[in-house]
Motif scaffolding. Structure first.
Motif, PDB file in Angstrom:
ATOM      1  N   VAL A 176      -1.290   3.185  -9.027  1.00  0.00           N
ATOM      2  CA  VAL A 176       0.089   2.762  -9.279  1.00  0.00           C
ATOM      3  C   VAL A 176       0.407   3.047 -10.737  1.00  0.00           C
ATOM      4  O   VAL A 176      -0.434   2.813 -11.621  1.00  0.00           O
TER       5      VAL A 176
ATOM      6  N   ASP B 285       5.005   7.784  -3.907  1.00  0.00           N
ATOM      7  CA  ASP B 285       6.334   7.253  -3.664  1.00  0.00           C
ATOM      8  C   ASP B 285       6.876   6.799  -5.013  1.00  0.00           C
ATOM      9  O   ASP B 285       6.173   6.125  -5.783  1.00  0.00           O
TER      10      ASP B 285
ATOM     11  N   LYS C  60       3.664   4.905  -6.606  1.00  0.00           N
ATOM     12  CA  LYS C  60       2.528   4.389  -5.827  1.00  0.00           C
ATOM     13  C   LYS C  60       2.016   5.497  -4.925  1.00  0.00           C
ATOM     14  O   LYS C  60       2.789   6.205  -4.284  1.00  0.00           O
TER      15      LYS C  60
ATOM     16  N   VAL D 124      -3.763  -2.910   0.185  1.00  0.00           N
ATOM     17  CA  VAL D 124      -2.358  -2.515   0.289  1.00  0.00           C
ATOM     18  C   VAL D 124      -1.458  -3.589  -0.302  1.00  0.00           C
ATOM     19  O   VAL D 124      -0.484  -3.287  -1.015  1.00  0.00           O
ATOM     20  N   ILE D 125      -1.757  -4.854  -0.032  1.00  0.00           N
ATOM     21  CA  ILE D 125      -0.970  -5.947  -0.609  1.00  0.00           C
ATOM     22  C   ILE D 125      -1.049  -5.916  -2.134  1.00  0.00           C
ATOM     23  O   ILE D 125      -0.043  -6.073  -2.836  1.00  0.00           O
TER      24      ILE D 125
ATOM     25  N   ASP E 188       1.111  -3.054  -3.379  1.00  0.00           N
ATOM     26  CA  ASP E 188       2.533  -3.348  -3.184  1.00  0.00           C
ATOM     27  C   ASP E 188       3.027  -4.384  -4.196  1.00  0.00           C
ATOM     28  O   ASP E 188       4.144  -4.271  -4.717  1.00  0.00           O
ATOM     29  N   GLU E 189       2.209  -5.395  -4.470  1.00  0.00           N
ATOM     30  CA  GLU E 189       2.625  -6.424  -5.422  1.00  0.00           C
ATOM     31  C   GLU E 189       2.785  -5.845  -6.827  1.00  0.00           C
ATOM     32  O   GLU E 189       3.730  -6.200  -7.541  1.00  0.00           O
TER      33      GLU E 189
ATOM     34  N   PHE F 269       3.401  -2.622  -7.473  1.00  0.00           N
ATOM     35  CA  PHE F 269       4.505  -1.648  -7.389  1.00  0.00           C
ATOM     36  C   PHE F 269       5.868  -2.339  -7.434  1.00  0.00           C
ATOM     37  O   PHE F 269       6.756  -1.919  -8.167  1.00  0.00           O
ATOM     38  N   TYR F 270       6.020  -3.414  -6.645  1.00  0.00           N
ATOM     39  CA  TYR F 270       7.311  -4.095  -6.590  1.00  0.00           C
ATOM     40  C   TYR F 270       7.449  -5.204  -7.624  1.00  0.00           C
ATOM     41  O   TYR F 270       8.537  -5.763  -7.791  1.00  0.00           O
TER      42      TYR F 270
END
Length: 268
Positions: A166, A207, A224, A255-256, A259-260, A262-263
């Motif tokens: 990331v 992405d 990511k 993955v979590i 994602d955490e 990234f977002y």
């Protein structure tokens, strides 16, 4: 963009716009046991110790055409490292690349411009989650320049210098300079996205999301990895040594975590 003499803006004095690039990279790994966590931290500390980070930043200095004034570096106990390089205007030599061209910069050893009163820093942060088995390594790199050259020219090289799952990238132009009539210029080059400085082959792997404030000359891009291969996130063994249930559980946790980051928020 190659500007003709007529297209170039004649300035009153020195171009003192400050251009700052902040590049944060994250490497994520699953470490099941305490021994694995400690081994991962030791591996990261060896791969990204102060000596190697200094070599990376010295190459960044060459890419942006600077002259090193001072280097401060430190390895920390129990983990992590920091390097700070103060730089000043340096001579342009070897191959010249247009400083304001909106394109990915070189990977190694091409001087592209000059700058003054600037600095380059890196700090590393290895850490782990004691319960979920997730270990995360973060490196924060800041390249701040003054003058025509944009530190975005070093972004391509920096991406290639770290193993990155990331990335978050910030670019901002501060202050102002003046043309010969006294008119203020708050930015001296066109830019609509940091992605313009990321090579196509890198963009296909990630992405990407832009969050830009154009009127304030603030640009933000986060990235990511698209493809997920569990074997790339296991430290010391492969997924073939795990049951399908274990593979699914570890994949979900990883993955979590990505994602955490990234977002920028916790997810349930």
């Amino acid at each position: 963009m190659n500007l003709t003499p007529k297209q170039r803006i004649e300035l009153h004095g020195f171009n003192n716009l400050t251009k700052s690039l902040s590049f944060n990279m994250y490497d994520i790994c699953y470490t099941k046991t305490k021994a694995e966590r400690e081994a991962y931290i030791d591996y990261i500390d060896e791969q990204y110790n102060a000596e190697r980070l200094t070599k990376i930043l010295k190459t960044v200095t060459d890419i942006i055409g600077a002259h090193i004034l001072n280097i401060a570096k430190q390895d920390y106990d129990p983990q992590g490292a920091s390097v700070t390089i103060l730089v000043s205007e340096g001579p342009v030599h070897e191959e010249h690349i247009e400083a304001l061209d909106e394109s990915p910069g070189p990977i190694p050893n091409i001087v592209v411009g000059a700058l003054d009163k600037s600095h380059i820093t890196v700090h590393t942060y290895p850490e782990y989650h004691p319960d979920d088995g997730i270990s995360t390594f973060r490196a924060d790199i800041d390249v701040s320049t003054c003058g025509e050259i944009s530190p975005l020219k070093a972004l391509n090289y920096l991406i290639h210098s770290f193993e990155t799952d990331v990335m978050t990238i910030d670019y901002r132009v501060r202050g102002f300079t003046r043309d010969v009539t006294g008119h203020k210029l708050f930015i001296d080059h066109e830019i609509n996205s940091i992605q313009n400085y990321i090579p196509d082959e890198i963009q296909t792997q990630y992405d990407m999301i832009d969050v830009n404030v154009y009127q304030e000359n603030i640009f933000h891009t986060k990235c990511k990895l698209r493809e997920f291969d569990l074997n790339q996130y296991l430290f010391g063994y492969t997924k073939n040594q795990l049951s399908e249930e274990e593979q699914a559980d570890i994949t979900k946790r990883l993955v979590i975590e990505m994602d955490e980051i990234f977002y920028g928020k916790n997810m349930t």
